[in-house]
Design a protein around this motif. Structure first.
Motif, PDB file in Angstrom:
ATOM      1  N   VAL A  74       0.834  -1.304   0.081  1.00  0.00           N
ATOM      2  CA  VAL A  74       0.028   0.025  -0.217  1.00  0.00           C
ATOM      3  C   VAL A  74       0.893   1.370   0.059  1.00  0.00           C
ATOM      4  O   VAL A  74       0.778   2.305  -0.746  1.00  0.00           O
ATOM      5  N   ALA A  75       2.103   1.303   0.932  1.00  0.00           N
ATOM      6  CA  ALA A  75       2.882   2.310   0.695  1.00  0.00           C
ATOM      7  C   ALA A  75       3.469   2.460  -0.419  1.00  0.00           C
ATOM      8  O   ALA A  75       3.460   3.847  -0.886  1.00  0.00           O
ATOM      9  N   LEU A  76       3.914   1.430  -1.109  1.00  0.00           N
ATOM     10  CA  LEU A  76       4.561   1.711  -2.452  1.00  0.00           C
ATOM     11  C   LEU A  76       3.750   2.236  -3.574  1.00  0.00           C
ATOM     12  O   LEU A  76       3.992   3.087  -4.329  1.00  0.00           O
ATOM     13  N   LEU A  77       2.371   1.637  -3.611  1.00  0.00           N
ATOM     14  CA  LEU A  77       1.286   2.350  -4.373  1.00  0.00           C
ATOM     15  C   LEU A  77       0.942   3.726  -4.295  1.00  0.00           C
ATOM     16  O   LEU A  77       0.849   4.369  -5.201  1.00  0.00           O
ATOM     17  N   CYS A  78       0.713   4.254  -2.917  1.00  0.00           N
ATOM     18  CA  CYS A  78       0.588   5.388  -2.442  1.00  0.00           C
ATOM     19  C   CYS A  78       1.757   6.431  -3.040  1.00  0.00           C
ATOM     20  O   CYS A  78       1.456   7.227  -3.659  1.00  0.00           O
ATOM     21  N   TYR A  79       2.789   5.993  -2.813  1.00  0.00           N
ATOM     22  CA  TYR A  79       4.022   6.773  -3.008  1.00  0.00           C
ATOM     23  C   TYR A  79       4.195   6.938  -4.578  1.00  0.00           C
ATOM     24  O   TYR A  79       4.347   8.175  -5.133  1.00  0.00           O
ATOM     25  N   PRO A  89       7.245  -1.896 -10.092  1.00  0.00           N
ATOM     26  CA  PRO A  89       7.545  -3.356 -10.034  1.00  0.00           C
ATOM     27  C   PRO A  89       7.312  -4.014  -8.879  1.00  0.00           C
ATOM     28  O   PRO A  89       7.216  -5.297  -8.905  1.00  0.00           O
ATOM     29  N   LEU A  90       7.912  -3.269  -7.746  1.00  0.00           N
ATOM     30  CA  LEU A  90       7.865  -4.040  -6.461  1.00  0.00           C
ATOM     31  C   LEU A  90       6.899  -4.432  -5.831  1.00  0.00           C
ATOM     32  O   LEU A  90       6.686  -5.024  -5.118  1.00  0.00           O
ATOM     33  N   ALA A  91       5.679  -3.557  -5.834  1.00  0.00           N
ATOM     34  CA  ALA A  91       4.632  -3.423  -5.157  1.00  0.00           C
ATOM     35  C   ALA A  91       4.042  -5.004  -5.446  1.00  0.00           C
ATOM     36  O   ALA A  91       3.564  -5.707  -4.485  1.00  0.00           O
ATOM     37  N   PRO A  92       3.686  -5.164  -6.845  1.00  0.00           N
ATOM     38  CA  PRO A  92       3.109  -6.666  -7.043  1.00  0.00           C
ATOM     39  C   PRO A  92       4.039  -7.973  -6.544  1.00  0.00           C
ATOM     40  O   PRO A  92       3.263  -8.877  -6.015  1.00  0.00           O
ATOM     41  N   LEU A  93       5.306  -7.840  -6.730  1.00  0.00           N
ATOM     42  CA  LEU A  93       6.090  -8.714  -6.165  1.00  0.00           C
ATOM     43  C   LEU A  93       6.102  -9.006  -4.619  1.00  0.00           C
ATOM     44  O   LEU A  93       5.884  -9.968  -4.249  1.00  0.00           O
ATOM     45  N   GLY A 117       3.563  -8.117  -3.039  1.00  0.00           N
ATOM     46  CA  GLY A 117       2.110  -8.578  -2.760  1.00  0.00           C
ATOM     47  C   GLY A 117       1.939 -10.089  -2.792  1.00  0.00           C
ATOM     48  O   GLY A 117       1.358 -10.705  -2.210  1.00  0.00           O
ATOM     49  N   LEU A 118       2.799 -10.712  -3.865  1.00  0.00           N
ATOM     50  CA  LEU A 118       3.004 -12.089  -3.957  1.00  0.00           C
ATOM     51  C   LEU A 118       3.457 -12.612  -3.053  1.00  0.00           C
ATOM     52  O   LEU A 118       3.338 -14.003  -2.653  1.00  0.00           O
ATOM     53  N   ALA A 119       4.638 -12.011  -2.426  1.00  0.00           N
ATOM     54  CA  ALA A 119       5.449 -12.629  -1.572  1.00  0.00           C
ATOM     55  C   ALA A 119       4.794 -12.800  -0.093  1.00  0.00           C
ATOM     56  O   ALA A 119       5.062 -13.590   0.545  1.00  0.00           O
ATOM     57  N   LEU A 120       4.016 -11.661   0.261  1.00  0.00           N
ATOM     58  CA  LEU A 120       3.320 -11.488   1.396  1.00  0.00           C
ATOM     59  C   LEU A 120       2.013 -12.384   1.191  1.00  0.00           C
ATOM     60  O   LEU A 120       1.240 -12.940   2.087  1.00  0.00           O
TER      61      LEU A 120
END
Length: 108
Positions: A4-9, A99-103, A105-108
């Motif tokens: 959420v923080a990465l998407l908001c940023y 690109p890190l946000a979906p990764l 999300g999948l990891a968590l």
């Protein structure tokens, strides 16, 4: 929640770049109307995606909205402090966050 923080940023950075002054400061070029529209719509969609992820991950609207608001505040504060002193870092963090946000999300 880091997703959420990465998407908001990234969303706030898109909205920030949609302003002519910030776009010119970071790229050295004038903002075109089409690019500005793309950045505004993309930033708003990223903030909406962050809300959807927060609500889905936290099991409902009650805690999802709280986590989304916390992500909004933290990411906006980070962007406000980075933009005047390290504008390239602010832009790079947003570009890396997409690109890190979906990764994450999948990891968590």
């Amino acid at each position: 929640m880091p997703v959420v923080a990465l998407l908001c940023y990234s969303g706030f950075t898109g909205l920030c770049l949609a302003m002519d002054r910030h776009y010119r400061d970071l790229t050295g070029r004038a903002l075109q109307a089409r690019v500005g529209l793309f950045l505004r719509v993309g930033g708003a969609l990223l903030l909406a995606a962050a809300l959807a992820v927060a609500v889905q991950a936290d099991g409902g609207w009650s805690m999802g909205l709280v986590h989304w608001c916390a992500g909004l505040m933290g990411s906006a504060m980070l962007l406000v402090f980075l933009l005047p002193y390290r504008p390239r870092l602010a832009l790079g963090l947003a570009a890396a966050g997409l690109p890190l946000a979906p990764l994450l999300g999948l990891a968590l």
